[in-house]
Design a protein around this motif. Structure first.
Motif, PDB file in Angstrom:
ATOM      1  N   GLN A   1      45.332  43.688  37.032  1.00 22.02           N
ATOM      2  CA  GLN A   1      44.077  42.963  37.084  1.00 22.02           C
ATOM      3  C   GLN A   1      43.212  43.560  38.196  1.00 22.02           C
ATOM      4  O   GLN A   1      43.741  44.037  39.194  1.00 22.02           O
ATOM      5  N   LYS A   2      41.923  43.508  38.026  1.00 24.96           N
ATOM      6  CA  LYS A   2      41.033  44.091  39.028  1.00 24.96           C
ATOM      7  C   LYS A   2      41.206  43.433  40.396  1.00 24.96           C
ATOM      8  O   LYS A   2      40.991  44.055  41.438  1.00 24.96           O
ATOM      9  N   ALA A   3      41.618  42.162  40.402  1.00 31.88           N
ATOM     10  CA  ALA A   3      41.814  41.450  41.666  1.00 31.88           C
ATOM     11  C   ALA A   3      43.147  41.793  42.327  1.00 31.88           C
ATOM     12  O   ALA A   3      43.389  41.396  43.468  1.00 31.88           O
ATOM     13  N   ALA A   4      44.020  42.512  41.628  1.00 33.55           N
ATOM     14  CA  ALA A   4      45.336  42.881  42.173  1.00 33.55           C
ATOM     15  C   ALA A   4      45.180  44.114  43.048  1.00 33.55           C
ATOM     16  O   ALA A   4      45.403  45.252  42.617  1.00 33.55           O
ATOM     17  N   SER A   5      44.810  43.900  44.294  1.00 35.42           N
ATOM     18  CA  SER A   5      44.377  44.994  45.158  1.00 35.42           C
ATOM     19  C   SER A   5      45.431  46.078  45.361  1.00 35.42           C
ATOM     20  O   SER A   5      45.103  47.274  45.411  1.00 35.42           O
ATOM     21  N   THR A   6      46.691  45.693  45.480  1.00 32.14           N
ATOM     22  CA  THR A   6      47.735  46.686  45.729  1.00 32.14           C
ATOM     23  C   THR A   6      47.825  47.677  44.572  1.00 32.14           C
ATOM     24  O   THR A   6      47.861  48.899  44.788  1.00 32.14           O
ATOM     25  N   LEU A   7      47.871  47.164  43.352  1.00 32.29           N
ATOM     26  CA  LEU A   7      47.959  48.054  42.199  1.00 32.29           C
ATOM     27  C   LEU A   7      46.661  48.837  42.001  1.00 32.29           C
ATOM     28  O   LEU A   7      46.690  50.003  41.587  1.00 32.29           O
TER      29      LEU A   7
END
Length: 322
Positions: A45-51
């Motif tokens: 997801q765009k909000a999943a900063s680590t990935l």
């Protein structure tokens, strides 16, 4: 339509199957079968900063290419859609919050818990307008609360209501995705909005939204890395490398939060200062799934079953490799 009717088994399954056509259009299943060398397909997801940063930095690709493994990425709007992709075989690995796996397991999704982020309860909250007369969660009785159904904040709402002496039936849930929920919130069509970061930090910064409550003292707000069971059973070494690189990325974010925010700003479409606040509310520390975190997931599953939000009682330990 009542909450019980809405969350009948058919509708729970529908939560994950409605986007099957869109997921299939990604075409990763065909890509995997058409190539001779292994492919790791990651949903994010765009909000999943680590990935997001792992993808942007390219370290994982470099390491796995040396082992003859390609990496493919697919973006999803939220956890439920990502888990549907995992279930239909379009992705092998993904990152979601604590509630989506419960709904997915109830719908028969074939995944396993692989790793988790240590608790980040401050990274989600229940917002009200800055001039709202509502000062406590208990005052939300009979009020409209917007949130994404099947997501982490679904559990946050349940937990906060219980802590305040209310029941789920005491409020009017309004099921909306983050963008639609914010629009309804700004227009005053709902009284409160349950949301996670960075959307939470953005609402605070941009429209002065006030945090009525956070997850602190109510929920752990774990984030989970999940794998499709068939992939996990056959590709332990690939997953080991992936988790090592995720851990390194998390360490880099903790040590370089301002730079990480600057890099994420054009990707996530938010100001760097908003993203920096958001990043500081997450821990970016990841661990293998253990008995304690599974016990917490079991409590969520039991609570959702009692509320008839899922159609059957679950044993979350069935979603781990033996």
């Amino acid at each position: 339509m009542s909450t019980q009717q809405y969350f009948s088994r058919r509708r729970v399954l529908g939560l994950f199957s409605a986007l099957t056509v869109a997921v299939t259009a990604v075409g990763f299943g065909n890509v995997a079968s058409a190539q001779s060398k292994p492919v790791l397909r990651i949903g994010y997801q765009k909000a999943a900063s680590t990935l997001v940063l792992l993808k942007a930095h390219g370290a994982l690709e470099k390491r796995l290419q040396a082992q003859g493994v390609d990496v493919k990425w697919a973006e999803f709007a939220a956890g439920p859609q990502l888990l549907e992709a995992l279930n239909v075989g379009s992705v092998d690995f993904g990152y979601v919050g604590e509630a989506p796996p419960v709904f997915a397991q109830a719908a028969g999704a074939n995944f396993v818990y692989t790793a988790y982020e240590i608790p980040t309860p401050n990274a989600e909250g229940l917002l009200v307008q800055k001039d709202s007369p509502i000062k406590t969660v208990a005052e939300l009785k009979g009020k409209k609360i917007a949130f994404n159904k099947g997501s982490d904040v679904h559990w946050l709402v349940v937990a906060l209501l219980k802590k305040a002496g209310l029941t789920y039936s005491d409020i009017q849930p309004v099921y909306l995705a983050p963008a639609d929920a914010r629009a309804a919130f700004e227009k005053g069509a709902v009284d409160a909005w349950a949301i996670w970061d960075p959307f939470q930090a953005a609402a605070e910064k941009q429209i002065g939204a006030r945090r009525l409550a956070t997850g602190v003292g109510a929920v752990s707000h774990h984030q989970f890395f999940l794998s499709a069971r068939p992939f996990a059973e056959k590709n332990g070494e690939i997953l080991k490398v992936l988790l090592e690189e995720i851990t390194k990325e998390g360490q880099w974010i903790r040590a370089n939060t301002k730079e990480a925010a600057a890099q994420l700003a054009p990707i996530q479409g938010l100001d760097a200062d908003v993203i920096e606040v958001s990043l500081k509310r997450y821990e970016h520390i990841f661990k293998p799934v253990d008995a304690k975190v599974l016990e917490e997931q079991q409590r969520i599953a039991d609570a959702f079953f009692e509320l008839k939000l899922i159609p059957k009682k679950l044993n979350v330990k069935e979603a781990v490799l033996k």
